[in-house]
Design a protein around this motif. Structure first.
Motif, PDB file in Angstrom:
ATOM      1  N   MET A  94      55.047  42.666   2.133  1.00 42.78           N
ATOM      2  CA  MET A  94      54.636  42.793   3.530  1.00 42.78           C
ATOM      3  C   MET A  94      55.857  42.845   4.438  1.00 42.78           C
ATOM      4  O   MET A  94      55.917  43.654   5.387  1.00 42.78           O
ATOM      5  CB  MET A  94      53.747  41.620   3.926  1.00 42.78           C
ATOM      6  CG  MET A  94      52.346  41.671   3.341  1.00 42.78           C
ATOM      7  SD  MET A  94      51.332  42.979   4.083  1.00 42.78           S
ATOM      8  CE  MET A  94      49.706  42.457   3.481  1.00 42.78           C
ATOM      9  N   VAL A  95      56.828  41.999   4.176  1.00 40.54           N
ATOM     10  CA  VAL A  95      58.042  41.978   4.994  1.00 40.54           C
ATOM     11  C   VAL A  95      58.765  43.320   4.914  1.00 40.54           C
ATOM     12  O   VAL A  95      59.240  43.854   5.925  1.00 40.54           O
ATOM     13  CB  VAL A  95      58.955  40.816   4.560  1.00 40.54           C
ATOM     14  CG1 VAL A  95      60.322  40.924   5.219  1.00 40.54           C
ATOM     15  CG2 VAL A  95      58.316  39.476   4.904  1.00 40.54           C
ATOM     16  N   ALA A  96      58.834  43.893   3.724  1.00 41.47           N
ATOM     17  CA  ALA A  96      59.484  45.193   3.562  1.00 41.47           C
ATOM     18  C   ALA A  96      58.757  46.282   4.362  1.00 41.47           C
ATOM     19  O   ALA A  96      59.396  47.126   5.010  1.00 41.47           O
ATOM     20  CB  ALA A  96      59.539  45.568   2.081  1.00 41.47           C
ATOM     21  N   LEU A  97      57.424  46.258   4.320  1.00 44.14           N
ATOM     22  CA  LEU A  97      56.643  47.231   5.091  1.00 44.14           C
ATOM     23  C   LEU A  97      56.849  47.038   6.583  1.00 44.14           C
ATOM     24  O   LEU A  97      56.966  48.009   7.337  1.00 44.14           O
ATOM     25  CB  LEU A  97      55.159  47.097   4.743  1.00 44.14           C
ATOM     26  CG  LEU A  97      54.745  47.580   3.344  1.00 44.14           C
ATOM     27  CD1 LEU A  97      53.315  47.160   3.043  1.00 44.14           C
ATOM     28  CD2 LEU A  97      54.877  49.096   3.236  1.00 44.14           C
ATOM     29  N   ALA A  98      56.893  45.780   7.029  1.00 44.68           N
ATOM     30  CA  ALA A  98      57.083  45.502   8.453  1.00 44.68           C
ATOM     31  C   ALA A  98      58.452  45.982   8.920  1.00 44.68           C
ATOM     32  O   ALA A  98      58.575  46.590  10.000  1.00 44.68           O
ATOM     33  CB  ALA A  98      56.924  44.004   8.705  1.00 44.68           C
ATOM     34  N   ARG A  99      59.465  45.735   8.128  1.00 42.81           N
ATOM     35  CA  ARG A  99      60.814  46.179   8.495  1.00 42.81           C
ATOM     36  C   ARG A  99      60.898  47.696   8.577  1.00 42.81           C
ATOM     37  O   ARG A  99      61.582  48.252   9.440  1.00 42.81           O
ATOM     38  CB  ARG A  99      61.828  45.646   7.488  1.00 42.81           C
ATOM     39  CG  ARG A  99      62.070  44.136   7.586  1.00 42.81           C
ATOM     40  CD  ARG A  99      62.904  43.638   6.432  1.00 42.81           C
ATOM     41  NE  ARG A  99      63.259  42.223   6.575  1.00 42.81           N
ATOM     42  CZ  ARG A  99      63.782  41.477   5.607  1.00 42.81           C
ATOM     43  NH1 ARG A  99      64.028  42.028   4.405  1.00 42.81           N
ATOM     44  NH2 ARG A  99      64.058  40.217   5.809  1.00 42.81           N
TER      45      ARG A  99
ATOM     46  N   CYS B 128      52.800  37.464   9.381  1.00 43.57           N
ATOM     47  CA  CYS B 128      52.833  38.682  10.199  1.00 43.57           C
ATOM     48  C   CYS B 128      52.325  39.916   9.471  1.00 43.57           C
ATOM     49  O   CYS B 128      52.057  40.943  10.111  1.00 43.57           O
ATOM     50  CB  CYS B 128      54.254  38.924  10.698  1.00 43.57           C
ATOM     51  SG  CYS B 128      55.455  39.264   9.373  1.00 43.57           S
ATOM     52  N   GLY B 129      52.209  39.859   8.143  1.00 43.63           N
ATOM     53  CA  GLY B 129      51.754  41.043   7.419  1.00 43.63           C
ATOM     54  C   GLY B 129      52.668  42.223   7.675  1.00 43.63           C
ATOM     55  O   GLY B 129      53.896  42.084   7.689  1.00 43.63           O
ATOM     56  N   PRO B 130      52.108  43.405   7.915  1.00 46.40           N
ATOM     57  CA  PRO B 130      52.938  44.595   8.118  1.00 46.40           C
ATOM     58  C   PRO B 130      53.548  44.704   9.500  1.00 46.40           C
ATOM     59  O   PRO B 130      54.123  45.743   9.833  1.00 46.40           O
ATOM     60  CB  PRO B 130      51.969  45.746   7.829  1.00 46.40           C
ATOM     61  CG  PRO B 130      50.625  45.193   8.161  1.00 46.40           C
ATOM     62  CD  PRO B 130      50.668  43.741   7.802  1.00 46.40           C
ATOM     63  N   GLY B 131      53.417  43.663  10.330  1.00 46.26           N
ATOM     64  CA  GLY B 131      54.172  43.607  11.571  1.00 46.26           C
ATOM     65  C   GLY B 131      53.525  44.216  12.792  1.00 46.26           C
ATOM     66  O   GLY B 131      54.144  44.261  13.860  1.00 46.26           O
TER      67      GLY B 131
ATOM     68  N   ALA C  44      48.340  47.507   4.870  1.00 51.79           N
ATOM     69  CA  ALA C  44      49.015  48.129   6.006  1.00 51.79           C
ATOM     70  C   ALA C  44      48.285  49.386   6.459  1.00 51.79           C
ATOM     71  O   ALA C  44      48.151  49.641   7.664  1.00 51.79           O
ATOM     72  CB  ALA C  44      50.462  48.442   5.642  1.00 51.79           C
ATOM     73  N   GLU C  45      47.805  50.180   5.520  1.00 54.71           N
ATOM     74  CA  GLU C  45      47.082  51.397   5.873  1.00 54.71           C
ATOM     75  C   GLU C  45      45.796  51.084   6.622  1.00 54.71           C
ATOM     76  O   GLU C  45      45.400  51.789   7.559  1.00 54.71           O
ATOM     77  CB  GLU C  45      46.757  52.199   4.607  1.00 54.71           C
ATOM     78  CG  GLU C  45      47.986  52.803   3.938  1.00 54.71           C
ATOM     79  CD  GLU C  45      47.648  53.435   2.595  1.00 54.71           C
ATOM     80  OE1 GLU C  45      46.499  53.295   2.150  1.00 54.71           O
ATOM     81  OE2 GLU C  45      48.550  54.055   1.997  1.00 54.71           O
ATOM     82  N   LEU C  46      45.124  49.997   6.233  1.00 52.85           N
ATOM     83  CA  LEU C  46      43.834  49.650   6.826  1.00 52.85           C
ATOM     84  C   LEU C  46      43.952  48.958   8.170  1.00 52.85           C
ATOM     85  O   LEU C  46      43.096  49.136   9.051  1.00 52.85           O
ATOM     86  CB  LEU C  46      43.045  48.758   5.863  1.00 52.85           C
ATOM     87  CG  LEU C  46      42.541  49.403   4.586  1.00 52.85           C
ATOM     88  CD1 LEU C  46      41.897  48.356   3.678  1.00 52.85           C
ATOM     89  CD2 LEU C  46      41.538  50.505   4.895  1.00 52.85           C
ATOM     90  N   PHE C  47      45.001  48.151   8.358  1.00 52.85           N
ATOM     91  CA  PHE C  47      45.018  47.236   9.498  1.00 52.85           C
ATOM     92  C   PHE C  47      46.147  47.459  10.497  1.00 52.85           C
ATOM     93  O   PHE C  47      46.161  46.804  11.543  1.00 52.85           O
ATOM     94  CB  PHE C  47      45.077  45.784   8.995  1.00 52.85           C
ATOM     95  CG  PHE C  47      43.840  45.360   8.258  1.00 52.85           C
ATOM     96  CD1 PHE C  47      42.647  45.163   8.923  1.00 52.85           C
ATOM     97  CD2 PHE C  47      43.873  45.177   6.887  1.00 52.85           C
ATOM     98  CE1 PHE C  47      41.499  44.779   8.247  1.00 52.85           C
ATOM     99  CE2 PHE C  47      42.739  44.793   6.192  1.00 52.85           C
ATOM    100  CZ  PHE C  47      41.544  44.594   6.878  1.00 52.85           C
ATOM    101  N   SER C  48      47.067  48.366  10.248  1.00 59.53           N
ATOM    102  CA  SER C  48      48.218  48.497  11.145  1.00 59.53           C
ATOM    103  C   SER C  48      47.834  48.948  12.551  1.00 59.53           C
ATOM    104  O   SER C  48      48.574  48.706  13.506  1.00 59.53           O
ATOM    105  CB  SER C  48      49.258  49.447  10.545  1.00 59.53           C
ATOM    106  OG  SER C  48      49.918  48.813   9.462  1.00 59.53           O
TER     107      SER C  48
END
Length: 214
Positions: free
Chosen positions: A84-89, A59-62, A22-26
């Protein structure tokens, strides 16, 4: 369909790197004008057909789910990794994110106007990919659109790729178009992009549409 060991291994691999990923690709879309243009074209086609919401599968981090939402689509994300779902939410609380697998989507038949699968089928063993495409066809409305991102190669047969997270596969556009066609999709266009700095593989994109008649 019973869950395969590949799905379990992929879930574990992405759970382990979820925060770093998430840090690299968001915010990666900010550096990818070609991908933004493809997503805009996909959104325009889905909106014009008005056949239902869009599922961002894998979806990864959304971040891409949120981008599609900003383009005017009714969209939700699905990922096999609960981390990943938790990070996206957490990052996008106004959007829906579900844990799930592409081999057995918790989606009714024919209700989706579009599917985005951005590099989310790359870990699927080639013999299992037709079943995934059949599941995509099941949940898409007639005339629904699918935008598929993949690791591109030149070999007429899929080849293993040394992916940094877990085993993946590279496909030539022609070799990937064949199972899509056999699953009932008509190709609208394809794009190949050469690797950017820090990337090891070419990126390929296939835009297809489900035939109007089942």
């Amino acid at each position: 369909m019973a869950e395969s060991s590949v799905v379990r291994d992929t879930r574990a691999a992405y759970d382990a790197v979820a925060t770093l990923y998430a840090e690299l690709f968001s915010d990666v879309l900010e550096t990818l004008p070609l991908e933004r243009a493809l997503l805009a074209a996909f959104a325009e086609l889905v909106l014009a057909h008005d056949a239902g919401p869009v599922a961002d599968l894998g979806c990864g981090p959304g971040h891409v789910t949120a981008h599609l939402h900003a383009l005017g689509l009714s969209t939700f994300g699905v990922d096999v990794s609960p981390e990943m779902v938790a990070l996206a939410r957490r990052a996008h609380p106004h959007l829906r994110f579900d844990e799930g697998s592409m081999t057995g989507l918790d989606v009714a038949d024919g209700v989706l106007g579009g599917i985005l699968a951005f590099f989310s089928t790359i870990h699927t063993p080639p013999p299992e990919l037709p079943a995934v495409f059949a599941e995509f066809r099941r949940v898409l409305a007639p005339g629904g659109h699918l935008l598929l991102g993949f690791l591109a190669g030149d070999d007429p047969r899929p080849r293993e790729a040394d992916h940094k997270v877990t085993l993946a596969y590279r496909w030539s556009p022609d070799s990937l178009a064949k199972p899509l066609r056999e699953a009932g999709f008509a190709e609208l266009g394809r794009v190949l992009r050469e690797p950017h700095d820090g990337e090891r593989f070419r990126s390929g994109y296939l835009l297809v549409r489900q035939h109007q008649e089942h």
